[in-house]
Write an enzyme that holds these catalytic residues in place. Structure first.
Site, PDB file in Angstrom:
ATOM      1  N   SER A 114       0.809  -1.227   0.000  1.00 32.48           N
ATOM      2  CA  SER A 114       0.000   0.000   0.000  1.00 32.48           C
ATOM      3  C   SER A 114       0.837   1.270   0.000  1.00 32.48           C
ATOM      4  O   SER A 114       0.340   2.350   0.329  1.00 32.48           O
ATOM      5  CB  SER A 114      -0.971   0.017   1.199  1.00 32.48           C
ATOM      6  OG  SER A 114      -1.914  -1.017   1.098  1.00 32.48           O
ATOM      7  N   ARG A 131       2.872 -14.065  -5.362  1.00 30.74           N
ATOM      8  CA  ARG A 131       3.907 -14.500  -4.399  1.00 30.74           C
ATOM      9  C   ARG A 131       3.218 -14.798  -3.078  1.00 30.74           C
ATOM     10  O   ARG A 131       2.015 -14.592  -2.911  1.00 30.74           O
ATOM     11  CB  ARG A 131       4.982 -13.430  -4.227  1.00 30.74           C
ATOM     12  CG  ARG A 131       4.493 -11.992  -4.205  1.00 30.74           C
ATOM     13  CD  ARG A 131       3.906 -11.534  -2.889  1.00 30.74           C
ATOM     14  NE  ARG A 131       3.429 -10.168  -2.949  1.00 30.74           N
ATOM     15  CZ  ARG A 131       2.703  -9.602  -1.989  1.00 30.74           C
ATOM     16  NH1 ARG A 131       2.361 -10.297  -0.933  1.00 30.74           N
ATOM     17  NH2 ARG A 131       2.301  -8.349  -2.101  1.00 30.74           N
TER      18      ARG A 131
END
Length: 408
Positions: free
Chosen positions: A157, A280
Site C-alpha cells: 500500500s 507470491r
C-alpha cells in the site's frame, strides 16, 4: 556429498520463517542481498548473508555459480515480490523448479494485470493509467470521485490513497510526482481506480488450490493500513465458492498456478471484485494464520516445491486465527512500549511481536510501515479468538512524544 543450500534472494517480513523452514528441511539457507546488514538479526542463527547486486541478473548468476562450487543448490526463491521474476529467471538458468518469470512480470505491473483480467471478463474496478497530473484529473473525471490512486508497480500500500475530492486528488498527485515517492519503475505511472466498497477478503493459494480465505479490516481512510486479519473469513458456502472460482479464473488468465499466490477482493452485491493479484507468498501474518487455522505450513510447502520435493496441502484442523496490528497513533519518538510479556502469557495467544524499540523515531507513512507490532491468537471458535485477541491487545501499551515544532 556437498551440503544442500537454499538460496534466498532478498527477504521480507517472513524471511525468518523461510530460514527456519529451510533448516527444518535439512537445508543450508543463504541470503543474497544488496545490503546484508538488513539481516544482522540472523547472524546469531549462523545464517550466511552475502552481498550481491540483486538488481543484476548476470551478477546473481555469477554468485550462484560461485556458490555451486561449495554447495549443492537445491533451490532458489525469494519472499519478496520485486525479486520473484528474477528468481524465475535464475531457476530457468540453473534448471531448477521455479515460477514463470514472464507471468510474474505481467502480474506485477498492475496496469497490465488489469488489462488481462478485464479482457477475460473478470470483475475489477474501473481503471485508467496516468503519467502526469493532467492524466490523473482526466481519469478521475471519467471514473468519478472518489478514486484510489496507486503506483502501477508497488507493494504494501505504499503510495496508495483514497481521494474523495479534487483537492485530495491534486495533493496526492503532487506527492507521487513531486519526488517524494520512490518509483520502482523507470518512469512514474499512476493507476487511477474506482473505489470499490464492501468487505475485504484475501485468498491464499498454493499451486491451483485455494488453501484459505481470510477477512481483513483497515484503519481509517484515506490510507489502506491493515488493522486485523482473521482466518477463516465468515463466509457462506456460496460466497466461498464464488471467491474460489474467481481465483481460479485469475490464475488461468495471468498464467500463474506455480507456487504461492495471494488474491485480494472486495465483495459487493454483484459478487467478488478482484482488487489485486499478488504473484507470491503473502507477508506476515498470513502464513502464521493459515498454519494456526488449518495446520498447513505454506512456507514449508513452498520450499518443498522449490527443491522439487512432493508437498502436502492437506488441512489438519479447523480453528480460527486472527492477528491485530499495533499501529502508531502519532508521529514522534517512541518513549516506551510494553505489556507484550503479559499479553503473550494469555492462553490462546500464539505470538506477540514488537517491531520498534524505545527511543526510535516514528514517522507514519500511511502504509504497512506504520505497524509497530502485532498480536496473533488462535482458538477453536471465532468468538473466543476475538475475545482473547482484544484482551491481549489491551495489555500492550506505548507512549510516543511528538517531535518538537518550530520555535520550541
Amino acid at each position: 556429498m556437498a551440503r544442500k543450500a537454499l538460496i534466498l534472494v532478498e527477504g521480507a517480513s517472513n524471511m525468518l520463517l523461510y530460514v527456519q523452514a529451510a533448516q527444518r528441511l535439512g537445508l543450508h539457507p543463504i541470503i543474497l542481498s544488496a545490503d546484508p546488514v538488513r539481516y544482522d538479526y540472523l547472524a546469531a542463527e549462523g545464517i550466511e548473508a552475502i552481498r550481491a547486486d540483486t538488481d543484476n541478473l548476470d551478477a546473481l548468476i555469477g554468485e550462484c555459480s560461485r556458490l555451486r562450487a561449495t554447495y549443492g543448490i537445491a533451490g532458489i526463491t525469494s519472499a519478496t515480490e520485486s525479486f520473484y521474476a528474477t528468481v524465475g529467471k535464475l531457476c530457468r538458468h540453473f534448471d531448477l523448479p521455479g515460477p514463470n518469470p514472464a507471468s510474474i512480470e505481467r502480474c506485477c505491473d498492475k496496469f497490465t494485470q488489469r488489462q488481462l483480467l478485464a479482457e477475460a471478463g473478470i470483475a475489477i474496478p474501473a481503471y485508467c493509467l496516468a503519467v502526469n497530473a493532467a492524466d490523473v484529473e482526466s481519469c478521475a473525471a471519467e471514473i468519478g470521485l472518489p478514486v484510489v490512486l496507486k503506483p502501477a508497480v508497488g507493494i504494501g500500500s505504499i503510495g496508495v490513497r483514497l481521494c474523495h475530492n479534487v483537492d485530495e486528488l491534486i495533493k496526492h498527485t503532487a506527492y507521487l510526482l513531486g519526488g517524494k515517492h520512490i518509483w520502482r519503475s523507470s518512469s512514474p505511472r499512476i493507476l487511477v481506480e474506482e473505489f470499490i466498497q464492501g468487505p475485504y477478503y484475501a485468498a491464499d493459494i498454493m499451486g491451483n488450490e485455494v488453501i484459505g480465505i481470510g477477512a481483513g479490516d483497515f484503519g481509517p481512510p484515506p490510507h489502506f493500513v491493515f488493522r486485523q486479519f482473521t482466518y477463516p473469513a465468515l463466509l457462506t458456502d456460496e460466497e466461498h465458492n464464488r471467491i474460489a472460482d474467481v481465483s481460479s479464473s485469475c490464475l488461468r488468465t495471468l498464467g500463474l498456478g506455480w507456487g504461492p499466490t495471494n488474491i485480494e477482493f472486495r465483495c459487493t452485491r454483484g459478487g467478488p471484485v478482484v482488487i489485486e493479484v499478488n504473484p507470491r507468498m503473502a507477508g506476515t501474518p498470513d502464513p502464521q494464520l493459515v498454519r494456526l487455522a488449518y495446520g498447513v505450513d505454506l512456507i514449508t510447502e513452498h520450499i518443498k516445491l522449490v527443491i522439487g520435493d512432493p508437498w502436502d496441502l492437506c488441512r489438519r484442523h479447523s480453528h480460527t486465527a486472527a492477528a491485530r496490528f499495533l499501529v502508531a497513533d502519532r508521529d514522534g519518538t517512541l518513549d516506551w512500549i510494553g505489556g507484550d510479556s503479559r499479553a503473550a502469557a494469555i492462553p490462546g495467544v500464539a505470538e506477540v511481536e514488537l517491531y520498534v524499540k524505545p527511543k526510535t523515531p516514528v514517522v507514519r507513512k500511511g502504509d504497512y510501515r506504520d505497524w509497530i507490532g502485532h498480536v496473533i491468537v488462535a482458538s477453536a471458535s471465532h468468538a473466543q479468538t476475538q475475545a482473547t485477541l482484544q484482551r491481549a491487545v489491551d495489555l500492550v501499551d506505548w507512549s510516543i512524544t511528538p517531535f518538537p515544532t518550530l520555535g520550541e
